[in-house]
Design a protein around this motif. Structure first.
Motif, short mmCIF file in Angstrom:
data_model
loop_
_atom_site.label_atom_id
_atom_site.label_comp_id
_atom_site.label_asym_id
_atom_site.label_seq_id
_atom_site.Cartn_x
_atom_site.Cartn_y
_atom_site.Cartn_z
N GLY A 161 -22.14 14.70 -27.71
CA GLY A 161 -23.50 15.23 -27.79
C GLY A 161 -23.66 16.71 -27.56
O GLY A 161 -24.76 17.23 -27.66
N LEU A 162 -22.60 17.42 -27.23
CA LEU A 162 -22.70 18.86 -27.02
C LEU A 162 -22.63 19.58 -28.36
O LEU A 162 -21.85 19.20 -29.24
CB LEU A 162 -21.57 19.34 -26.11
CG LEU A 162 -21.65 20.77 -25.61
CD1 LEU A 162 -22.87 20.97 -24.72
CD2 LEU A 162 -20.39 21.13 -24.85
N GLU A 163 -23.45 20.61 -28.52
CA GLU A 163 -23.46 21.40 -29.75
C GLU A 163 -23.55 22.88 -29.38
O GLU A 163 -24.27 23.25 -28.46
CB GLU A 163 -24.66 21.00 -30.62
CG GLU A 163 -24.72 21.71 -31.94
CD GLU A 163 -25.80 21.15 -32.85
OE1 GLU A 163 -25.52 20.18 -33.57
OE2 GLU A 163 -26.92 21.69 -32.82
N ALA A 164 -22.81 23.71 -30.12
CA ALA A 164 -22.84 25.15 -29.90
C ALA A 164 -23.01 25.84 -31.24
O ALA A 164 -22.43 25.42 -32.24
CB ALA A 164 -21.57 25.64 -29.22
N GLY A 165 -23.84 26.88 -31.26
CA GLY A 165 -24.07 27.61 -32.49
C GLY A 165 -24.31 29.08 -32.25
O GLY A 165 -24.80 29.47 -31.18
N VAL A 166 -23.95 29.89 -33.23
CA VAL A 166 -24.19 31.34 -33.18
C VAL A 166 -25.05 31.68 -34.38
O VAL A 166 -24.83 31.18 -35.49
CB VAL A 166 -22.86 32.12 -33.24
CG1 VAL A 166 -23.10 33.62 -33.30
CG2 VAL A 166 -21.98 31.78 -32.06
N ARG A 167 -26.04 32.54 -34.16
CA ARG A 167 -26.94 32.91 -35.26
C ARG A 167 -27.37 34.37 -35.13
O ARG A 167 -27.35 34.94 -34.04
CB ARG A 167 -28.17 32.01 -35.29
CG ARG A 167 -29.14 32.28 -34.14
CD ARG A 167 -30.32 31.34 -34.14
NE ARG A 167 -31.26 31.66 -33.09
CZ ARG A 167 -31.12 31.34 -31.82
NH1 ARG A 167 -30.06 30.67 -31.42
NH2 ARG A 167 -32.03 31.69 -30.93
N TYR A 168 -27.75 34.92 -36.27
CA TYR A 168 -28.48 36.19 -36.28
C TYR A 168 -29.94 35.80 -36.39
O TYR A 168 -30.31 34.96 -37.21
CB TYR A 168 -28.09 37.05 -37.48
CG TYR A 168 -29.00 38.24 -37.63
CD1 TYR A 168 -28.81 39.39 -36.89
CD2 TYR A 168 -30.10 38.18 -38.49
CE1 TYR A 168 -29.67 40.47 -37.00
CE2 TYR A 168 -30.97 39.26 -38.61
CZ TYR A 168 -30.76 40.39 -37.86
OH TYR A 168 -31.61 41.45 -37.96
N GLU A 169 -30.80 36.38 -35.56
CA GLU A 169 -32.22 36.07 -35.63
C GLU A 169 -33.01 37.36 -35.69
O GLU A 169 -32.79 38.27 -34.90
CB GLU A 169 -32.66 35.25 -34.41
CG GLU A 169 -34.08 34.79 -34.51
CD GLU A 169 -34.38 33.58 -33.63
OE1 GLU A 169 -35.55 33.19 -33.61
OE2 GLU A 169 -33.46 33.04 -33.00
N GLY A 170 -33.91 37.44 -36.67
CA GLY A 170 -34.77 38.60 -36.82
C GLY A 170 -36.22 38.19 -36.83
O GLY A 170 -36.57 37.13 -37.36
N TRP A 171 -37.05 39.00 -36.22
CA TRP A 171 -38.50 38.78 -36.17
C TRP A 171 -39.17 40.02 -36.70
O TRP A 171 -39.04 41.11 -36.14
CB TRP A 171 -38.97 38.50 -34.75
CG TRP A 171 -38.28 37.36 -34.08
CD1 TRP A 171 -37.68 36.28 -34.66
CD2 TRP A 171 -38.10 37.18 -32.67
NE1 TRP A 171 -37.16 35.43 -33.72
CE2 TRP A 171 -37.40 35.97 -32.47
CE3 TRP A 171 -38.46 37.93 -31.55
CZ2 TRP A 171 -37.07 35.48 -31.22
CZ3 TRP A 171 -38.14 37.44 -30.30
CH2 TRP A 171 -37.46 36.23 -30.14
N SER A 172 -39.91 39.89 -37.79
CA SER A 172 -40.55 41.04 -38.42
C SER A 172 -42.04 41.07 -38.13
O SER A 172 -42.76 40.11 -38.43
CB SER A 172 -40.35 40.97 -39.94
OG SER A 172 -38.99 41.06 -40.24
N HIS A 173 -42.49 42.17 -37.53
CA HIS A 173 -43.91 42.46 -37.29
C HIS A 173 -43.98 43.91 -36.84
O HIS A 173 -43.60 44.24 -35.72
CB HIS A 173 -44.47 41.53 -36.20
CG HIS A 173 -45.88 41.87 -35.82
ND1 HIS A 173 -46.95 41.52 -36.61
CD2 HIS A 173 -46.40 42.52 -34.75
CE1 HIS A 173 -48.06 41.93 -36.02
NE2 HIS A 173 -47.74 42.55 -34.89
N ASP A 174 -44.44 44.78 -37.72
CA ASP A 174 -44.46 46.23 -37.42
C ASP A 174 -43.09 46.70 -36.94
O ASP A 174 -42.96 47.33 -35.91
CB ASP A 174 -45.52 46.54 -36.35
CG ASP A 174 -46.93 46.25 -36.82
OD1 ASP A 174 -47.16 46.31 -38.05
OD2 ASP A 174 -47.79 45.97 -35.98
N GLY A 175 -42.06 46.36 -37.69
CA GLY A 175 -40.68 46.63 -37.31
C GLY A 175 -39.96 45.31 -37.13
O GLY A 175 -40.52 44.24 -37.36
#
Length: 167
Positions: free
Chosen positions: A140-154
């Motif tokens: 049941g263990l899970e590991a993940g790597v991600r790039y995350e971007g949030w756009s709002h005035d930059g």
């Protein structure tokens, strides 16, 4: 308005998850802890992000899942920014949906899109996107790597690690 949209998104996510949980379709919840390294312009004001999330994976085809997640992330300010603004960081609530594909029984790639809500007064709402890869371990263990971007005035962005328990 921000609280209304967040509430509606949360209720919709929970309704889908509750329906899926009541059937024998093999869907799984996971709860995880997240740590991120700010990149791009975000690195100028923060060295670290920490948070947690709840996620649901709903099978839609062989090796293919529809995902929904909601969580909380706090970007911790660097000391000079902390002193200038007189606060330790800024919090965000990302709510995302996406697709997860398993290449075999363990390795996967996923992409999510959604909205991110600032917890700060006047912070607003932005567009969230997050491609990533991961591995599901036995037990049941899970590991993940991600790039995350949030756009709002930059753009606020990070490379994040999520370690979660699936149930």
């Amino acid at each position: 308005m921000k609280k209304l949209l967040l509430s509606l998104a949360f209720l919709g996510f929970m309704a889908v998850a509750a329906h899926a949980q009541s059937s024998s379709d093999g869907g799984k919840f996971s709860i995880g802890v997240e740590a991120g390294l700010p990149v791009g312009d975000t690195h100028n004001i923060s060295n670290f992000a920490i948070g947690g999330s709840l996620k649901y994976d709903h099978p839609i085809a062989d090796h293919l899942y529809l995902t929904g997640s909601a969580g909380y992330t706090r970007f911790l300010y660097k000391s000079e920014v902390k002193d200038f603004l007189n606060k330790s960081g800024e919090g965000f609530i990302p709510v995302k949906a996406g697709i997860k594909y398993f290449f075999d029984d363990a390795f996967f790639a996923e992409g999510q899109l959604g909205a991110v809500f600032s917890t700060e007064s006047g912070g607003g709402t932005g567009f969230a996107y997050a491609p990533g890869v991961g591995y599901s371990f036995a037990g049941g263990l899970e590991a993940g790597v991600r790039y995350e971007g949030w756009s709002h005035d930059g753009t606020v962005s990070q490379v994040a690690l999520r370690v979660a328990f699936k149930f």
